[in-house]
Design a protein around this motif. Structure first.
Motif, PDB file in Angstrom:
ATOM      1  N   GLN A 164       0.832  -1.210   0.000  1.00 24.18           N
ATOM      2  CA  GLN A 164       0.000   0.000   0.000  1.00 24.18           C
ATOM      3  C   GLN A 164       0.864   1.257   0.000  1.00 24.18           C
ATOM      4  OE1 GLN A 164      -2.284   0.749   3.602  1.00 24.18           O
ATOM      5  NE2 GLN A 164      -2.364   2.896   2.972  1.00 24.18           N
ATOM      6  N   ILE A 165       1.911   1.280   0.816  1.00 21.80           N
ATOM      7  CA  ILE A 165       2.784   2.457   0.899  1.00 21.80           C
ATOM      8  C   ILE A 165       3.500   2.683  -0.423  1.00 21.80           C
ATOM      9  CG2 ILE A 165       4.941   3.265   1.934  1.00 21.80           C
ATOM     10  CD1 ILE A 165       3.948   2.177   4.605  1.00 21.80           C
ATOM     11  N   LYS A 166       4.015   1.612  -1.013  1.00 22.04           N
ATOM     12  CA  LYS A 166       4.702   1.754  -2.300  1.00 22.04           C
ATOM     13  C   LYS A 166       3.749   2.273  -3.373  1.00 22.04           C
ATOM     14  CE  LYS A 166       6.936  -0.951  -5.945  1.00 22.04           C
ATOM     15  NZ  LYS A 166       7.272  -2.297  -6.425  1.00 22.04           N
ATOM     16  N   ASP A 167       2.541   1.697  -3.443  1.00 26.38           N
ATOM     17  CA  ASP A 167       1.572   2.111  -4.458  1.00 26.38           C
ATOM     18  C   ASP A 167       1.128   3.555  -4.267  1.00 26.38           C
ATOM     19  OD1 ASP A 167       1.720  -0.388  -5.562  1.00 26.38           O
ATOM     20  OD2 ASP A 167      -0.173  -1.110  -4.718  1.00 26.38           O
ATOM     21  N   THR A 168       1.079   4.000  -3.021  1.00 23.32           N
ATOM     22  CA  THR A 168       0.564   5.335  -2.721  1.00 23.32           C
ATOM     23  C   THR A 168       1.639   6.405  -2.804  1.00 23.32           C
ATOM     24  OG1 THR A 168      -1.048   4.327  -1.211  1.00 23.32           O
ATOM     25  CG2 THR A 168      -0.713   6.718  -1.031  1.00 23.32           C
ATOM     26  N   TYR A 169       2.818   6.114  -2.301  1.00 23.92           N
ATOM     27  CA  TYR A 169       3.839   7.158  -2.141  1.00 23.92           C
ATOM     28  C   TYR A 169       5.079   6.959  -3.012  1.00 23.92           C
ATOM     29  CZ  TYR A 169       0.966   7.932   1.995  1.00 23.92           C
ATOM     30  OH  TYR A 169      -0.096   8.148   2.842  1.00 23.92           O
ATOM     31  N   GLY A 170       5.206   5.827  -3.673  1.00 27.89           N
ATOM     32  CA  GLY A 170       6.313   5.644  -4.591  1.00 27.89           C
ATOM     33  C   GLY A 170       7.502   4.908  -4.013  1.00 27.89           C
ATOM     34  N   PRO A 171       8.570   4.797  -4.791  1.00 24.64           N
ATOM     35  CA  PRO A 171       9.692   3.899  -4.465  1.00 24.64           C
ATOM     36  C   PRO A 171      10.653   4.410  -3.397  1.00 24.64           C
ATOM     37  CG  PRO A 171      10.134   5.039  -6.516  1.00 24.64           C
ATOM     38  CD  PRO A 171       8.737   5.413  -6.127  1.00 24.64           C
ATOM     39  N   THR A 172      10.405   5.602  -2.843  1.00 23.06           N
ATOM     40  CA  THR A 172      11.303   6.129  -1.807  1.00 23.06           C
ATOM     41  C   THR A 172      10.677   6.100  -0.419  1.00 23.06           C
ATOM     42  OG1 THR A 172      10.542   8.420  -2.036  1.00 23.06           O
ATOM     43  CG2 THR A 172      12.319   7.686  -3.506  1.00 23.06           C
ATOM     44  N   ALA A 173       9.508   5.495  -0.279  1.00 18.78           N
ATOM     45  CA  ALA A 173       8.712   5.681   0.936  1.00 18.78           C
ATOM     46  C   ALA A 173       9.165   4.834   2.121  1.00 18.78           C
ATOM     47  CB  ALA A 173       7.232   5.402   0.633  1.00 18.78           C
ATOM     48  N   LEU A 174      10.010   3.806   1.898  1.00 14.27           N
ATOM     49  CA  LEU A 174      10.478   2.954   2.992  1.00 14.27           C
ATOM     50  C   LEU A 174      11.973   3.173   3.206  1.00 14.27           C
ATOM     51  CD1 LEU A 174       8.626  -0.396   2.153  1.00 14.27           C
ATOM     52  CD2 LEU A 174       8.024   1.284   3.913  1.00 14.27           C
ATOM     53  N   VAL A 175      12.350   3.462   4.450  1.00 13.74           N
ATOM     54  CA  VAL A 175      13.753   3.716   4.794  1.00 13.74           C
ATOM     55  C   VAL A 175      14.380   2.452   5.365  1.00 13.74           C
ATOM     56  CG1 VAL A 175      15.318   5.016   6.296  1.00 13.74           C
ATOM     57  CG2 VAL A 175      13.401   6.164   5.199  1.00 13.74           C
ATOM     58  N   ASP A 176      15.540   2.115   4.843  1.00 12.46           N
ATOM     59  CA  ASP A 176      16.343   0.983   5.327  1.00 12.46           C
ATOM     60  C   ASP A 176      17.303   1.506   6.382  1.00 12.46           C
ATOM     61  OD1 ASP A 176      18.343  -0.898   5.750  1.00 12.46           O
ATOM     62  OD2 ASP A 176      18.866  -1.121   3.639  1.00 12.46           O
ATOM     63  N   GLN A 177      17.108   1.070   7.628  1.00  6.17           N
ATOM     64  CA  GLN A 177      18.051   1.426   8.689  1.00  6.17           C
ATOM     65  C   GLN A 177      18.591   0.162   9.353  1.00  6.17           C
ATOM     66  OE1 GLN A 177      16.609   4.605  11.300  1.00  6.17           O
ATOM     67  NE2 GLN A 177      17.570   6.051   9.909  1.00  6.17           N
ATOM     68  N   SER A 178      19.159  -0.695   8.510  1.00  8.31           N
ATOM     69  CA  SER A 178      19.841  -1.876   9.034  1.00  8.31           C
ATOM     70  C   SER A 178      21.263  -1.492   9.404  1.00  8.31           C
ATOM     71  CB  SER A 178      19.858  -2.991   7.987  1.00  8.31           C
ATOM     72  OG  SER A 178      20.470  -2.548   6.798  1.00  8.31           O
ATOM     73  N   TYR A 179      21.795  -2.191  10.380  1.00 12.12           N
ATOM     74  CA  TYR A 179      23.181  -1.951  10.771  1.00 12.12           C
ATOM     75  C   TYR A 179      23.711  -3.199  11.448  1.00 12.12           C
ATOM     76  CZ  TYR A 179      27.266   0.925  11.780  1.00 12.12           C
ATOM     77  OH  TYR A 179      28.527   1.437  11.808  1.00 12.12           O
ATOM     78  N   ALA A 180      25.015  -3.199  11.703  1.00 13.99           N
ATOM     79  CA  ALA A 180      25.683  -4.418  12.142  1.00 13.99           C
ATOM     80  C   ALA A 180      25.651  -4.595  13.654  1.00 13.99           C
ATOM     81  CB  ALA A 180      27.128  -4.402  11.654  1.00 13.99           C
ATOM     82  N   GLY A 181      24.550  -4.249  14.284  1.00 15.33           N
ATOM     83  CA  GLY A 181      24.500  -4.333  15.726  1.00 15.33           C
ATOM     84  C   GLY A 181      24.354  -5.735  16.263  1.00 15.33           C
ATOM     85  N   ALA A 182      23.309  -6.439  15.865  1.00 21.48           N
ATOM     86  CA  ALA A 182      23.011  -7.728  16.487  1.00 21.48           C
ATOM     87  C   ALA A 182      22.830  -8.853  15.480  1.00 21.48           C
ATOM     88  CB  ALA A 182      21.751  -7.604  17.348  1.00 21.48           C
ATOM     89  N   SER A 183      22.974  -8.591  14.209  1.00 15.97           N
ATOM     90  CA  SER A 183      22.712  -9.623  13.201  1.00 15.97           C
ATOM     91  C   SER A 183      23.788  -9.579  12.134  1.00 15.97           C
ATOM     92  CB  SER A 183      21.333  -9.402  12.561  1.00 15.97           C
ATOM     93  OG  SER A 183      20.309  -9.474  13.512  1.00 15.97           O
ATOM     94  N   TYR A 184      25.015  -9.938  12.486  1.00 17.64           N
ATOM     95  CA  TYR A 184      26.087  -9.790  11.517  1.00 17.64           C
ATOM     96  C   TYR A 184      26.887 -11.076  11.371  1.00 17.64           C
ATOM     97  CZ  TYR A 184      29.397  -7.323   8.592  1.00 17.64           C
ATOM     98  OH  TYR A 184      30.135  -6.903   7.523  1.00 17.64           O
ATOM     99  N   GLY A 185      26.953 -11.579  10.140  1.00 18.30           N
ATOM    100  CA  GLY A 185      27.744 -12.744   9.780  1.00 18.30           C
ATOM    101  C   GLY A 185      27.893 -12.757   8.283  1.00 18.30           C
ATOM    102  N   VAL A 186      28.483 -13.796   7.737  1.00 17.53           N
ATOM    103  CA  VAL A 186      28.651 -13.830   6.288  1.00 17.53           C
ATOM    104  C   VAL A 186      27.346 -14.171   5.573  1.00 17.53           C
ATOM    105  CG1 VAL A 186      31.094 -14.425   6.433  1.00 17.53           C
ATOM    106  CG2 VAL A 186      29.421 -16.243   6.240  1.00 17.53           C
ATOM    107  N   LEU A 187      26.407 -14.792   6.277  1.00 22.43           N
ATOM    108  CA  LEU A 187      25.122 -15.136   5.676  1.00 22.43           C
ATOM    109  C   LEU A 187      24.002 -14.262   6.229  1.00 22.43           C
ATOM    110  CD1 LEU A 187      23.347 -16.927   3.887  1.00 22.43           C
ATOM    111  CD2 LEU A 187      23.228 -18.574   5.770  1.00 22.43           C
TER     112      LEU A 187
END
Length: 854
Positions: A164-187
């Protein structure tokens, strides 16, 4: 049951009044006094167990695994488990690598010993704040009211809202704020560039990425402009060969940048190395190495370095042969033809362009360090070979922090301390190169439709559409969407607690309520989670299959098997994103995102993870890095340690063999080609002009600012030893040892009428926090120290009772991307406001907040 009934029941059961107790006690004493011990034939042998039965070590299964966080190293943990419960954790003792034995510990293959954070991980694993089930918010954001829902419900809500958000607001509407805090490995990787979330949102077609790294963005910028790479670090065994070690803003007792740092620095000390600390605080590292402490006003490091450069140039102590051969723009003689009309570094230092020679006396007025000490240090550094100027990240976490790092690189180059054993070119400090990615890194990875500076998302949300691209660090795109301001309506936090960790938290609180979807993926309920709509329980690294990478230094791999089954209904990030891909786009999206998996991967992951990891080991590690240990042997042993013929030294090949540096000129660029050729700064990610040579730039807040009339203290927020940023904040074992408190100088405390243990409020125009004070002479006057990462705990007026310094930081854009965590003026006073130590002192859980059946 009332207290009176309870007392009556106890009295009847014990049948013992105070009078009869005293009478019995007196009789017992008389018997003993008569010389005899009363034998109680009914007594039984006492046995105390933590639980029944308590297994002995030989009954426990031993499994090699590792730490998982970005604390300065990722070292070995050895899990001792009883059935499916980890009973205790130990660490490397030398026996696990090939040819190892108990006690083996050498310079070539040192033990990879975990620190106190890693050793305490069992309490984090079994924490009362552990997120075990999908949860949906039912109260206001930040209120902490959630109800348990099923995975089907949670994923349907997220998938439908994403579409719904993509259809309504376009391809910039979701922000990726992942970081290497608690989920970091080669996979299982949370990362801004190579991460699972970035791949997922990019393939979905709706992603605004976050391009700046809070810890060291100014440093990264400097290293790339100067050397063309962030791999500018030596492995730590090279430190053992230094004759002078300048720890500039560096406290390796707390932040290692390589887990055996202290061992090699101790070796240097034993060989006669002299140590210097340039820092507003006298740190534990300075105490350990008997360092000469040079207190410096925060945010003035580049000025002091300019003063050192002036002394070196005017006394002809520079290594001119090195400069002529390897540097661009250091002086008039090293300027390229195309830049003959531009400034060079030496003439800037001598004052040719602005009429202000950057003398030690000039620098002293800015940084507060006596000119004689600037001269002494400059002379020591220029005359001592080899010497290591370790320019750490902390002074770069300031307004215009990149200028400090670029100035440090100029000093390193002008003294010829780059590319030689015992010297140091470090800014970022990344050393040996690991093969870092096991999942598909292909054309679908790191797709984004706009990219902004990480801590400017709130500014973008609050001011949309009236936002200038330079205000948010909008990355230039080579298409017709360049300059388009993201219309942000949702945010994903994966492996990060960024709501708690980015600058100007009060601004984030204001912005979060304008979003339509906030998803937090973590193993623990964090402050970021309190502001989420959906909480997704993510398995820890003990509960999934992976391989650990060293963190910027160290040359080894550690196998991470699934030590225990995932607790509650936890799933890995990879499982969650794969299932979401199938729900959103069917087999086309699902198979493209995770080619080795079928739809049942959400429930059965072992064979898929194993396939990715085996392929990575055999095709990348064994092939590219010439490792002769098979995947099966690696799994059985748990660790592979590389050995080198000689210590790894950054840029040794360039200096000894003439290999080009990875810059446009092929040289160390004191004059940065890329910066010197930019004509429209607004069409860059920087937004504002950045000097093409290192320069002193006045920060927006410092002890030299007229703002000190209102806010007389400069606040810095270094990394604590007892947390990894915000991770482990709820670990009572660590909280019993360390406390969140503001450190102030004794002379300042006397003026304030404050003593150690008094509760004070620390505030400025952006916020207020309440903490205990710690009074010492180990902090220079006018400076306050408040460690970063404590979990916010707001009262009804928005005052943080826990003491998070990011309630006071400013999110203004520093052009090269540096986060101005340490560019903060504030005031301090004794207060009657409540400090809520929570986990800090009482080790009490607030889990009841999250366990309501609503």
């Amino acid at each position: 049951m009332s207290i009176d009934i309870l007392k009556k029941n106890l009295s009847e059961r014990l049948n013992l009044s105070r009078r009869s107790f005293l009478k019995s006690a007196a009789a017992g004493s008389a018997t003993l006094a008569a010389g005899g011990l009363v034998e109680l034939k009914t007594a039984k042998e006492a046995k105390a167990f933590a639980y029944e039965p308590y297994p002995t070590d030989d009954q426990l299964e031993t499994v090699v695994t590792s730490c998982a966080h970005n604390c300065g190293s990722r070292h070995m943990l050895v899990a001792h488990k009883w059935k499916d419960v980890i009973v205790r954790l130990s660490t490397d003792d030398g026996r696990y690598q090939r040819g190892g034995h108990f006690g083996k510990d050498s310079n070539d293959e040192p033990q990879l010993r975990a620190c106190l954070r890693g050793r305490s991980y069992r309490q984090r694993l079994y924490s009362a704040e552990r997120l075990l089930y999908p949860m949906m918010r039912v109260g206001e954001r930040g209120e902490g009211k959630f109800k348990r829902i099923s995975w089907d419900e949670a994923l349907d809500i997220v998938a439908n809202k994403m579409v719904q958000i993509k259809d309504t607001y376009g391809p910039t509407a979701l922000v990726d704020q992942s970081y290497a805090g608690a989920s970091y490995g080669v996979l299982h990787k949370s990362d801004q560039i190579e991460g699972l979330l970035g791949r997922f949102l990019g393939m979905f077609g709706c992603r605004t990425s976050s391009w700046s790294v809070p810890s060291y963005q100014g440093t990264t910028f400097s290293s790339r402009m100067t050397f063309g790479t962030i791999e500018d670090g030596n492995e730590d065994d090279a430190f053992a060969h230094s004759k002078l070690m300048i720890m500039w803003g560096w406290n390796p007792a707390y932040t290692f940048h390589g887990g055996n740092t202290f061992m090699y620095m101790r070796m240097a000390k034993q060989r006669g190395c002299k140590f210097v600390l340039v820092d507003p605080q006298y740190t534990d590292s300075a105490a350990a190495y008997d360092a000469w402490w040079i207190p410096i006003r925060p945010n003035t490091d580049a000025a002091m370095m300019a003063g050192m450069a002036h002394y070196i140039f005017t006394n002809n102590l520079q290594d001119q042969g090195f400069i002529n051969k390897f540097c661009q723009g250091m002086d008039a003689g090293t300027m390229p033809e195309w830049a003959k009309d531009k400034e060079n570094f030496k003439d800037y230092i001598l004052g040719k362009y602005d009429g202000e020679p950057k003398t030690p006396e000039w620098a002293s007025k800015v940084c507060g360090v006596p000119a004689k000490d600037i001269i002494k240090l400059a002379d020591m550094y220029a005359r001592t070979k080899p010497a290591a100027l370790k320019a750490s990240w902390a002074p770069g976490r300031n307004a215009y922090g990149e200028q400090y790092n670029r100035m440090a690189a100029a000093l390193q180059a002008m003294t010829g301390n780059i590319g030689n054993l015992g010297g140091c070119a470090e800014g970022v400090g990344k050393a040996w190169h690991a093969e870092a990615v096991a999942y598909p890194y292909d054309q679908y990875s790191n797709i984004w439709f706009q990219s902004i500076k990480s801590d400017r998302w709130a500014h973008c949300v609050l001011n949309y559409p009236n936002v200038k691209r330079e205000e948010i660090g909008l990355w230039q795109r080579e298409d017709n969407t360049d300059g388009q301001i993201p219309n942000i309506k949702g945010i994903f936090w994966q492996g990060s607690d960024w709501f708690n960790q980015l600058t100007n938290i009060n601004k984030e609180i204001e912005a979060i309520n304008k979003l339509e979807l906030v998803v937090c993926m973590d193993s623990t309920i964090t402050p970021s989670g309190l502001y989420a709509d959906i909480l997704l329980p993510i398995a820890t690294h003990f509960e999934r299959h992976d391989v650990a990478l060293p963190w910027y230094k160290g040359h080894y791999y550690i196998h991470r098997p699934k030590v225990i089954e995932p607790m509650g209904e936890s799933k890995s990030d990879f499982q969650v994103f794969t299932e979401l891909a199938y729900r959103i786009g069917g087999d086309v999206f699902g198979k493209a995102y995770n080619p080795k998996a079928n739809r049942d991967y959400f429930h059965v992951d072992e064979h898929v993870d194993e396939a990715y990891l085996r392929e990575w080991w055999e095709q990348k590690v064994m092939h590219h890095q010439h490792v002769d240990m098979s995947w099966d042997e690696f799994k059985q042993r748990g660790v592979y340690k590389f050995t080198f013929d000689q210590p790894h030294v950054a840029f040794r090949d360039q200096v000894e063999n003439g290999t080009r540096f990875q810059t446009p000129s092929g040289k160390i660029e004191i004059l940065a080609t890329q910066l010197a050729q930019i004509t429209d700064w607004k069409r860059t990610m920087y937004g504002y002009e950045i000097p093409y040579i290192p320069k002193w730039v006045e920060p927006w807040e410092s002890l030299n600012s007229p703002k000190t009339a209102k806010y007389p203290f400069h606040l810095v927020s270094p990394h604590p030893r007892w947390r990894t940023h915000s991770i482990f904040n709820n670990c009572s074992w660590l909280r019993e040892t360390y406390e969140q408190e503001v450190t102030i100088n004794a002379s300042d405390a006397k003026k304030l009428g404050v003593k150690t243990g008094d509760t004070v409020e620390v505030w400025n125009d952006r916020g207020k926090v309440v903490v205990p004070a710690y009074v010492t002479e180990r902090c220079m006057p006018g400076v306050a120290v408040l460690h970063e990462g404590v979990w916010i705990d707001l009262d009804e007026n928005g005052v943080d009772r826990a003491g998070n310094p990011d309630m006071l930081t400013l999110d203004e854009p520093s052009p090269a991307g540096a986060f101005a965590y340490n560019t903060v003026l504030c005031d301090i006073q004794k207060t009657d406001l409540e400090h809520r130590p929570g986990w800090d002192k009482l080790a009490t859980s607030r889990a009841h907040v999250f366990r309501r059946d609503l």
